[in-house]
Design a protein around this motif. Structure first.
Motif, PDB file in Angstrom:
ATOM      1  N   THR A  85      41.415 -26.134  -8.080  1.00  0.00           N
ATOM      2  CA  THR A  85      42.848 -25.811  -8.115  1.00  0.00           C
ATOM      3  C   THR A  85      43.356 -25.244  -6.789  1.00  0.00           C
ATOM      4  OG1 THR A  85      42.314 -23.593  -8.853  1.00  0.00           O
ATOM      5  CG2 THR A  85      42.733 -25.229 -10.582  1.00  0.00           C
ATOM      6  N   GLY A  86      42.446 -24.855  -5.926  1.00  0.00           N
ATOM      7  CA  GLY A  86      42.836 -24.223  -4.660  1.00  0.00           C
ATOM      8  C   GLY A  86      43.202 -22.756  -4.826  1.00  0.00           C
ATOM      9  N   THR A  87      43.074 -22.217  -6.023  1.00  0.00           N
ATOM     10  CA  THR A  87      43.437 -20.806  -6.257  1.00  0.00           C
ATOM     11  C   THR A  87      42.316 -19.876  -5.804  1.00  0.00           C
ATOM     12  OG1 THR A  87      44.517 -21.626  -8.249  1.00  0.00           O
ATOM     13  CG2 THR A  87      44.340 -19.226  -8.034  1.00  0.00           C
ATOM     14  N   GLU A  88      42.731 -18.770  -5.216  1.00  0.00           N
ATOM     15  CA  GLU A  88      41.737 -17.760  -4.809  1.00  0.00           C
ATOM     16  C   GLU A  88      41.810 -16.554  -5.730  1.00  0.00           C
ATOM     17  OE1 GLU A  88      41.825 -16.737  -0.682  1.00  0.00           O
ATOM     18  OE2 GLU A  88      40.908 -18.647  -0.114  1.00  0.00           O
ATOM     19  N   TYR A  89      40.647 -15.971  -5.982  1.00  0.00           N
ATOM     20  CA  TYR A  89      40.554 -14.805  -6.873  1.00  0.00           C
ATOM     21  C   TYR A  89      39.786 -13.715  -6.148  1.00  0.00           C
ATOM     22  CZ  TYR A  89      41.536 -18.416 -10.360  1.00  0.00           C
ATOM     23  OH  TYR A  89      42.082 -19.456 -11.058  1.00  0.00           O
ATOM     24  N   GLU A  90      40.167 -12.484  -6.397  1.00  0.00           N
ATOM     25  CA  GLU A  90      39.429 -11.366  -5.823  1.00  0.00           C
ATOM     26  C   GLU A  90      38.689 -10.650  -6.945  1.00  0.00           C
ATOM     27  OE1 GLU A  90      41.107  -9.427  -2.362  1.00  0.00           O
ATOM     28  OE2 GLU A  90      40.698  -7.521  -3.386  1.00  0.00           O
ATOM     29  N   ILE A  91      37.392 -10.522  -6.768  1.00  0.00           N
ATOM     30  CA  ILE A  91      36.569  -9.941  -7.832  1.00  0.00           C
ATOM     31  C   ILE A  91      35.851  -8.709  -7.289  1.00  0.00           C
ATOM     32  CG2 ILE A  91      34.508 -10.420  -9.249  1.00  0.00           C
ATOM     33  CD1 ILE A  91      35.550 -13.294  -9.432  1.00  0.00           C
ATOM     34  N   ALA A  92      35.847  -7.653  -8.076  1.00  0.00           N
ATOM     35  CA  ALA A  92      35.214  -6.407  -7.619  1.00  0.00           C
ATOM     36  C   ALA A  92      33.692  -6.548  -7.606  1.00  0.00           C
ATOM     37  CB  ALA A  92      35.619  -5.266  -8.539  1.00  0.00           C
ATOM     38  N   ILE A  93      33.081  -6.010  -6.527  1.00  0.00           N
ATOM     39  CA  ILE A  93      31.608  -5.918  -6.480  1.00  0.00           C
ATOM     40  C   ILE A  93      31.276  -4.443  -6.640  1.00  0.00           C
ATOM     41  CG2 ILE A  93      29.526  -6.277  -5.096  1.00  0.00           C
ATOM     42  CD1 ILE A  93      31.048  -8.316  -3.435  1.00  0.00           C
ATOM     43  N   THR A  94      30.551  -4.117  -7.702  1.00  0.00           N
ATOM     44  CA  THR A  94      30.163  -2.715  -7.918  1.00  0.00           C
ATOM     45  C   THR A  94      28.647  -2.625  -7.926  1.00  0.00           C
ATOM     46  OG1 THR A  94      32.149  -2.421  -9.231  1.00  0.00           O
ATOM     47  CG2 THR A  94      30.463  -0.718  -9.450  1.00  0.00           C
ATOM     48  N   PRO A 133      28.799   4.790  -7.735  1.00  0.00           N
ATOM     49  CA  PRO A 133      28.958   3.351  -7.540  1.00  0.00           C
ATOM     50  C   PRO A 133      29.651   3.027  -6.209  1.00  0.00           C
ATOM     51  CG  PRO A 133      30.350   4.164  -9.351  1.00  0.00           C
ATOM     52  CD  PRO A 133      29.533   5.304  -8.869  1.00  0.00           C
ATOM     53  N   THR A 134      29.193   1.974  -5.559  1.00  0.00           N
ATOM     54  CA  THR A 134      29.863   1.513  -4.350  1.00  0.00           C
ATOM     55  C   THR A 134      30.674   0.283  -4.723  1.00  0.00           C
ATOM     56  OG1 THR A 134      27.966   0.143  -3.859  1.00  0.00           O
ATOM     57  CG2 THR A 134      28.019   2.302  -2.806  1.00  0.00           C
ATOM     58  N   THR A 135      31.906   0.250  -4.272  1.00  0.00           N
ATOM     59  CA  THR A 135      32.757  -0.867  -4.680  1.00  0.00           C
ATOM     60  C   THR A 135      33.231  -1.645  -3.466  1.00  0.00           C
ATOM     61  OG1 THR A 135      33.442   0.454  -6.532  1.00  0.00           O
ATOM     62  CG2 THR A 135      34.768  -1.471  -6.097  1.00  0.00           C
ATOM     63  N   ASP A 136      33.206  -2.970  -3.594  1.00  0.00           N
ATOM     64  CA  ASP A 136      33.671  -3.887  -2.574  1.00  0.00           C
ATOM     65  C   ASP A 136      34.288  -5.075  -3.307  1.00  0.00           C
ATOM     66  OD1 ASP A 136      33.924  -4.568   0.093  1.00  0.00           O
ATOM     67  OD2 ASP A 136      31.908  -3.794   0.517  1.00  0.00           O
ATOM     68  N   THR A 137      34.666  -6.124  -2.583  1.00  0.00           N
ATOM     69  CA  THR A 137      35.225  -7.268  -3.321  1.00  0.00           C
ATOM     70  C   THR A 137      34.638  -8.584  -2.839  1.00  0.00           C
ATOM     71  OG1 THR A 137      37.076  -7.536  -1.798  1.00  0.00           O
ATOM     72  CG2 THR A 137      37.460  -6.142  -3.737  1.00  0.00           C
ATOM     73  N   LEU A 138      34.788  -9.581  -3.687  1.00  0.00           N
ATOM     74  CA  LEU A 138      34.345 -10.946  -3.395  1.00  0.00           C
ATOM     75  C   LEU A 138      35.563 -11.842  -3.566  1.00  0.00           C
ATOM     76  CD1 LEU A 138      31.832 -13.030  -3.268  1.00  0.00           C
ATOM     77  CD2 LEU A 138      32.052 -13.067  -5.749  1.00  0.00           C
ATOM     78  N   THR A 139      35.808 -12.721  -2.586  1.00  0.00           N
ATOM     79  CA  THR A 139      36.911 -13.665  -2.770  1.00  0.00           C
ATOM     80  C   THR A 139      36.323 -15.010  -3.167  1.00  0.00           C
ATOM     81  OG1 THR A 139      38.224 -12.496  -1.146  1.00  0.00           O
ATOM     82  CG2 THR A 139      38.905 -14.745  -1.653  1.00  0.00           C
TER      83      THR A 139
END
Ligand code: CMC
Length: 431
Positions: free
Chosen positions: A17-26, A5-11
Motif C-alpha cells: 500500500t505504500g503506507t508507513e507505520y511507526e512501531i514502538a521498540i521496548t 524499559p528502553t524505548t525506541d521506534t521501528l518504521t
C-alpha cells in the motif's frame, strides 16, 4: 538493579500500500499486537508466524538470564557457578521464588516448612501401587502430581497469597517423595517414608536407597553432588516445559495441573532425556581407540555426538563445566566410571576439530550428568525424574510470575489457516 524499559521506534513500510507505520521498540522487542494496525482492504491484519517461538518472547521475566554466546546462566542475577559453589538447593528455590537470597531466619523458616510437608496422603500409595511393575517413573510422577490437585482442591484459589504459598511449599516438598516412590515401585521394594531429620537431598537419597538399616546415612560428598545437580537444573528460563506450565496455567487451572503439564513436556526425548543417549553412545564407543572412527562418522553425518550442541548456548554450557568438576568428587566415592576416560578424550578431540569449532558445538549439561547418575546407581529411566524434581521450583517461579503479571492472558496462539473453505456436506454414498 535491573534497568527500566528502553524505548525506541521501528518504521515499517507496507509495500502493498505504500503506507508507513511507526512501531514502538521496548527492551529490544516490538509488540506483535502493534502489527495489527497494518492491513490491506478486505484482508486480515498483519501477524507473525513463528513455530516453536524461535524469535518471539511470550513474557517479560525477571527469574533467569541466559547469554548463550557468552555461556552465562544466572538465577535472579546470581551466576550459576557461585550458587553451585556456595548454596543449597532449597536456598536456590527460595531465591527463584522470592527474587532475593533468604537471610538466615528466612531460610530456617523455609526449610522447616518444606520439611514439614514431605509426607504425602496415604491414598497416594494406592495410586502408586496401581501402576504396572515396569511403569516409567516419569509417567508415575506426572500422574501423582496431577492427582495432588484432587487432594488439595483449595489450590484453585491460588490468587489468595497464603493458599498459593502453601501449594508451592507442598509441591517442592512432595516431589522427591513421589519420585523416590516411583523408583521403589519399579524395583519392587517397599516405599520409604520421609525422614524429616535429613536435608532435602539426603532425605531423597534415603527414600530411594534405604533398606533395613534404622537410619540411612549418605556419604556427604554424594549429597553435595546431588545438591549441585539440583541447583543446576532448577530453572532455564522459557524452555519447553516452563512454557507448558505457563501455557496451561494461563487458563487459571490449579498449580498441580500446570506443573503436571510441565512434567509431561520434560518427559519428551527432545527436552529431558539426552543424558541417557550419551551413556549409550559412550558404551558403544567402548575404548578410546575407537574415538577417531566415531568422530569421522559424526562428521560424515551418520550420527550426532550426543551431549554436544545447544539451541541457546553457542559456547561451553556453564552447567557442563560444573558437572564435569562434580564427576571427580563423585568418582572419589564410587570409583571411577570407566566411560569417563572416553568422554574426556572425546571432548578434547571434538573441541579441537574444525567441524565442531565452526558450528560452535560444545558440551551441554547432558554430556557428563549421565555418568554421575549412573555412579549414584540410578537406572536411565530415573534420569529425567532427577531433572523434574529440582525443576519444580523453576516451574513454580515461572507460574507465580505469570499469575502476578497483568500483561498475561490465556495462551491462545493464532494460526495460518491453509485448509479448505466452506463446502457442502457429502453423503456417505457419494464419497
Ligand atoms: N553432533 C554433530 N553435529 C551437530 C550436533 C551434534 N551433537 N549438534 C548440531 N550439529 C550440527 C548440525 O548437524 C548442523 O550442521 P549443518 O549446519 O552442517 O547442518 C549444525 O550443527 C547446527 O545444528 P542445529 O541442528 O541447527 O542446531 P539446533 O539448535 O537446532 O539443535 C540440539 C540443538 C541440542 C538439538 C543439537 O545440537 C543436538 O541434537 N545435540 C545432541 C543432543 C543433545 O545433546 N541434546 C541435549 C540438549 S541440552 C538439554 C536441554 O537444555 O534441554
Amino acid at each position: 538493579m535491573t534497568e527500566g524499559p528502553t524505548t525506541d521506534t521501528l518504521t515499517v513500510r507496507d509495500n502493498r500500500t505504500g503506507t508507513e507505520y511507526e512501531i514502538a521498540i521496548t527492551d529490544g522487542h516490538i509488540r506483535a499486537a502493534d502489527l495489527k494496525q497494518i492491513s490491506i482492504e478486505g484482508g486480515d491484519p498483519l501477524a507473525t508466524y513463528d513455530p516453536g517461538f524461535v524469535n518471539t518472547a511470550a513474557c517479560r521475566s525477571a527469574v533467569t538470564y541466559i547469554d548463550g554466546d557468552a555461556g552465562v546462566l544466572e538465577y535472579r542475577g546470581y551466576p550459576i557457578e557461585q550458587l553451585a559453589e556456595n548454596s543449597t538447593y532449597l536456598e536456590v528455590a527460595y531465591l527463584l521464588l522470592n527474587g532475593e537470597l533468604p537471610n538466615s531466619a528466612q531460610l530456617d523458616t523455609w526449610v522447616h516448612e518444606v520439611t514439614n510437608h514431605t509426607f504425602v496422603h496415604e491414598n497416594m500409595k494406592n495410586l502408586m501401587h496401581a501402576f504396572r511393575y515396569n511403569a516409567h517413573p516419569m509417567g508415575m510422577l506426572q500422574s501423582s502430581v496431577s492427582a495432588m490437585s484432587t487432594f488439595y482442591p483449595e489450590a484453585i484459589n491460588f490468587t489468595d497469597p497464603e493458599v498459593r504459598q502453601l501449594q508451592i511449599t507442598r509441591m517442592i516438598a512432595k516431589v522427591p517423595t513421589l519420585g523416590a516412590w516411583a523408583f521403589r515401585h519399579s524395583q519392587g521394594k517397599p516405599y520409604v517414608y520421609p525422614d524429616n531429620d535429613l536435608s532435602y537431598a539426603e532425605n531423597f537419597l534415603a527414600m530411594l536407597f534405604k533398606m533395613s538399616e534404622p537410619k540411612y546415612e549418605a556419604d556427604p560428598r554424594l549429597v553435595k553432588a546431588l545438591e549441585v545437580l539440583f541447583i543446576l537444573h532448577a530453572d532455564h528460563e522459557q524452555n519447553c516445559s516452563a512454557n507448558a506450565v505457563r501455557s496451561v496455567g494461563s487458563s487459571g487451572v490449579d498449580p498441580y495441573s500446570a506443573v503436571a503439564a510441565g512434567i509431561g513436556a520434560l518427559y519428551g526425548p527432545l527436552h529431558g532425556g539426552a543424558n541417557e543417549a550419551v551413556l549409550r553412545m559412550l558404551r558403544r564407543i567402548k575404548t578410546t581407540d575407537n574415538i577417531g572412527d566415531f568422530i569421522e562418522g559424526v562428521k560424515a553425518g551418520k550420527e550426532k555426538l550426543m551431549g554436544f550442541g545447544h539451541r541457546v548456548y553457542k559456547n561451553y554450557d556453564p552447567r557442563a563445566k560444573i558437572i564435569k568438576k562434580a564427576t571427580d568428587e563423585v568418582f572419589e566415592v564410587t570409583g571411577k566410571n570407566p566411560l569417563l576416560d572416553i568422554a574426556t578424550e572425546l571432548e578434547k578431540i571434538a573441541l579441537e576439530d574444525e567441524y565442531f569449532v565452526k558450528r560452535k558445538l560444545y558440551p551441554n549439561v547432558d554430556f557428563y550428568s549421565g555418568l554421575i547418575y549412573e555412579a549414584l546407581q540410578f537406572p536411565p529411566e530415573m534420569f529425567t525424574v532427577l531433572f523434574a524434581i529440582p525443576r519444580t521450583s523453576g516451574w513454580l517461579a515461572q507460574w507465580q510470575e505469570m499469575v502476578g503479571d497483568s500483561d498475561q492472558k490465556i495462551a491462545r496462539p493464532k494460526q495460518v489457516y491453509i485448509g479448505e473453505r466452506t463446502r457442502d456436506y457429502v453423503p456417505m454414498n457419494q464419497r
